[in-house]
Design an enzyme around this catalytic site. Structure first.
Site, short mmCIF file in Angstrom:
data_model
loop_
_atom_site.label_atom_id
_atom_site.label_comp_id
_atom_site.label_asym_id
_atom_site.label_seq_id
_atom_site.Cartn_x
_atom_site.Cartn_y
_atom_site.Cartn_z
CG ASP A 263 2.87 0.76 4.00
OD1 ASP A 263 2.97 0.81 5.24
OD2 ASP A 263 3.67 0.13 3.29
C1 BGC Z 1 5.41 -1.10 6.00
C2 BGC Z 1 4.21 -1.99 6.20
C3 BGC Z 1 3.94 -2.14 7.66
C4 BGC Z 1 3.72 -0.76 8.26
C5 BGC Z 1 3.43 -0.78 9.74
C6 BGC Z 1 5.27 0.21 6.74
O1 BGC Z 1 6.42 0.94 6.68
O2 BGC Z 1 5.64 -0.86 4.64
O3 BGC Z 1 4.41 -3.23 5.58
O4 BGC Z 1 2.84 -2.99 7.86
O5 BGC Z 1 4.88 0.01 8.06
O6 BGC Z 1 4.55 -1.13 10.46
#
Ligand code: BGC
Length: 738
Positions: A263
């Protein structure tokens, strides 16, 4: 060199015969593993490390010298997110990136229809392909543990079987476009509060029985080409480089051969990331999500610090070869797959799909007969509520979408009922971003409320469209909800509207359960999630009876927050407590999540998991079991006739639960094992058949570390919801000691 490479690529793209010099990795007809090994053998150490980290906000590096393209990722999961700047979180301001917003995943789960899931995956995949993305960051299959989790709308409910069944067709159809799914967030990221640091303490039984099965199905049956590590910690180690989750379970037990992506900002340690199976590190440039620092891409944990460790021998070279293999495999399956289709965007088919999924997702919780609303009977229809006009594809965090078109509930109701429709806002919520909340002056709120109440007195019927709004502390990433009740004074407003006009239909838009203190006083309640581009049209068609509602709740709606297992134990269980080593929480309800808790503890939900009524009624006949005895390797078929007793066609979701009468461990009263959504014309009957196998009887034995079915009596429950059980039968399971 460069020209030669371009010529080779052209040859490949046009499908002409390979020249004798064409390297194997560029040959689209060569097996993927052969291409991977060939490419790997040509790469320098620096190039291998280069694959393992971001080069921008949403891309990771390829190998320029070899013509291996970068990996282009996008959120996900409800549509393809607008383009983000290369180097910061601002939107890039493109004019070609508006898309179809599909219903939120919690809506998809509420359809209980895997065909809708397949349609969803196909269409969102086509849009991702059209936008030239290689990885779509979704679907999310974290389990709905508490109604306070701000991100429940991005997941598929409280039951691991339902979530897994719905995730698989989405992934399979998405990937047919040459776009990888990235199942998220692995694992136990079941709240947003302290998501980057909370350490989850969970039993192995709860882990294997509740929190992992949907991920396992997504990987093994869906064949997901990538997976996203979660922000939180488990067993004191961050999920993005968690040895047990990634090495033992994901790769070891499940045989995952795709890429593990962090993530954004989820990596914290080079050595752990090197050794524990992380492949691509994204997002570390920012400290979290909102602020920039001097930290550059070469400083990532899996960039120069990793290169140094490899060179010094602190971590073995095999680690980078393994990572490069996984990433090359991802690239050959996606960007370097020359036979993938071209994709499409905002087509009539995509809008029709979004509408069909939305239609099937709306849950009719209660109806004393006011719905469907006969336009001829009413001269004035008052629509009240901010969500009747607010564009709800905005907000919510990374799943926010820039839609090309948006049909609001008010415009769709107006299109159906014409000038009979009047509108009063009733309340206003403003914009609440993380750092800044709009404070709405009390006079403005009072004015809106009294206007709506006065108009309600003069109307024949009121349709209330409120709910949550995907801003901070609502259904929104990074924050959890602050309260179980409806925000922005909506309960008081609803009570006043009921007094002014008891002919009221409540149609709240939310990705979560909420408290309904007025439930006895209203004749009808519709429960819908964020339905995207066509959401208003779906709602209006259900209100008018053009669509017979057929959604069922993918999560329980408890009467009050403390009736939810996770919340019943206080802060230790949710959201956790702060310690000198960071916040910690213990999943104290253990395996008793959602209806498993309500059933076993005998705490009835206000509306139970699997509940949803229709404009018709369905009668269930007596189920017939093909045998009353089952041994290992055998199966029992359960057949149940279901009849549409009403005057309109409708769809029913027939649910099969199994309960272990007597076990050596605690087992929930019953667990969902099968379901089927059938369509019945008025008066029509169909036999619904389910096949039960010994796997449906098992619990996870944490001492033996295996799934076990104990001999004895098992109950089969056939229900229209988890609490509306229409028939119970049983059979005996015995070991055959071969
Ligand atoms: C989220 C993810 C997301 C990523 C990219 C993160 O903060 O938890 O689900 O895909 O950001 O935007």
């Amino acid at each position: 060199m460069r020209i030669k490479h371009i010529l080779t690529t052209v040859t490949v793209m046009t499908g002409m015969a390979m020249s004798a010099e064409t390297p194997v990795y560029l040959d689209p007809n060569a097996p993927v593993e052969a291409r991977v090994e060939d490419a790997l053998s040509r790469m320098t150490l620096e190039e291998k490390v280069g694959l393992c980290h971001a080069q921008s906000k949403f891309t990771s590096k390829g190998v320029e010298r070899l013509g291996i393209p970068e990996v282009r990722m996008s959120d996900g999961p409800h549509g393809v997110r607008a383009e983000i700047n290369w180097n910061d979180w601002g939107y890039a301001g493109w004019t070609s990136d508006s898309i179809t917003a599909f219903p939120a995943l919690t809506a998809l789960a509420a359809t209980w229809n895997p065909e809708m899931s397949a349609l969803y995956g196909k269409c969102v995949g086509e849009e991702a392909r059209y936008r030239d993305k290689n990885v779509l960051l979704g679907p999310g299959v974290n389990i709905y543990r508490t109604p306070l989790n701000g991100r429940n709308f991005e997941y598929m409910g409280e039951d691991p079987y339902l979530a897994g069944e719905m995730a698989v067709p989405y992934i399979q159809e998405l990937q047919k476009n040459g776009v990888a799914a990235c199942v998220k967030h692995f694992a136990l990221n079941d709240q947003e509060k302290w998501r980057g640091s909370v350490n989850v303490d969970v039993s192995d039984r709860a882990l294997y029985e509740i929190y992992l099965p949907a991920f396992k199905k997504a990987v093994q049956e869906g064949g997901s080409w990538s997976i996203m590590g979660a922000y939180n910690k488990v067993w004191d180690q961050h999920c993005c480089h968690n040895e047990r989750l990634l090495q033992d379970i994901l790769r070891g037990e499940w045989g995952f051969d795709g890429a593990v992506i962090t993530d954004w900002g989820g990596a914290h340690d080079t050595k752990e990331a090197a050794l524990n199976g992380l492949d691509i590190e994204m997002g570390s440039y920012t400290n979290g999500l909102t602020s920039e620092s001097e930290f550059g891409y070469d400083d990532y944990f899996l960039a120069d610090p990793y290169l140094d460790m490899l060179k010094s021998g602190e971590v073995p070279m095999s680690t980078v070869d393994d990572k490069a293999r996984n990433i090359l495999r991802l690239i050959f399956r996606t960007s370097m797959n020359t036979s993938k289709p071209f994709g499409s965007k905002c087509t009539p088919e995509h809008y029709a799909a979004a509408k069909a999924i939305g239609d099937e997702s709306i849950v009719l919780l209660k109806n004393t007969g006011i719905l469907p609303l006969d336009g001829n009977k009413y001269n004035s229809i008052l629509v009240v509520g901010e969500n009747a006009t607010r564009c709800l594809t905005e907000g919510g965090g990374s799943s926010e979408l820039k839609v090309k078109d948006y049909v609001s509930p008010l415009s769709a109701l107006h299109a159906l009922y014409g000038d009979k429709v009047k509108y009063a806002k009733g309340y206003v919520s403003g914009r609440s971003l993380y750092e800044k909340e709009d404070v709405i002056p009390q006079e403005e709120l009072d004015k809106l409320r009294s206007e709506a109440v006065a108009m309600a007195k003069d109307a024949d019927v009121v349709i209330y469209v409120g709910g949550l709004n995907k801003n901070a502390w609502q259904d929104c990433e990074s924050t959890d909800r602050r309260e179980y009740s409806l925000p922005f004074g909506q309960n008081e407003l609803i009570e006043e509207l009921i007094k002014a006009n008891p002919n009221i239909v409540i149609a709240n838009i939310t990705g979560n359960a909420y408290e309904m203190p007025w439930i006895e006083k209203v004749p009808a309640v519709l429960h819908l999630s964020y339905l995207g581009t066509m959401g208003g049209a779906s709602l209006a068609d259900v209100v008018a009876g053009k669509v017979n509602p057929s959604g069922k709740l993918p999560y329980s709606i408890p009467v009050k927050l403390e009736d939810c297992g996770a919340n019943s134990f206080g802060v230790e269980s949710y959201p956790g407590v702060e310690t000198e080593n960071g916040p910690r929480q213990k999943y104290m309800e253990d395996i008793l999540v959602g209806y498993r808790w309500h059933d076993t503890k005998k705490i009835p939900a206000l509306f139970p998991f699997g509940h949803g009524i229709s404009y018709t009624t369905f009668a269930y006949g007596k189920p017939v079991l093909s045998a009353k005895q089952m041994s290992e390797g055998e199966a029992i078929t359960v057949t149940v006739p279901v009849t549409n007793k009403g005057a309109v066609g409708g769809k029913e979701i027939v649910q099969l639960y199994i309960g272990d009468e007597k076990a050596s461990v605690l087992r929930p009263v019953k667990e969902l094992k099968h379901f089927d959504k059938i369509s019945l014309a008025p008066g029509e009957s169909k036999d619904v058949a389910f096949t039960i196998t010994p796997d449906d009887l098992k619990f996870f034995d944490d001492k033996k570390h295996e799934w076990v079915a104990e001999p004895g009596k098992f109950k089969v429950y056939i229900g229209s919801s988890s609490a509306d059980i229409r028939a119970v039968d049983s059979f005996n399971y015995k070991y055959s000691l071969k």
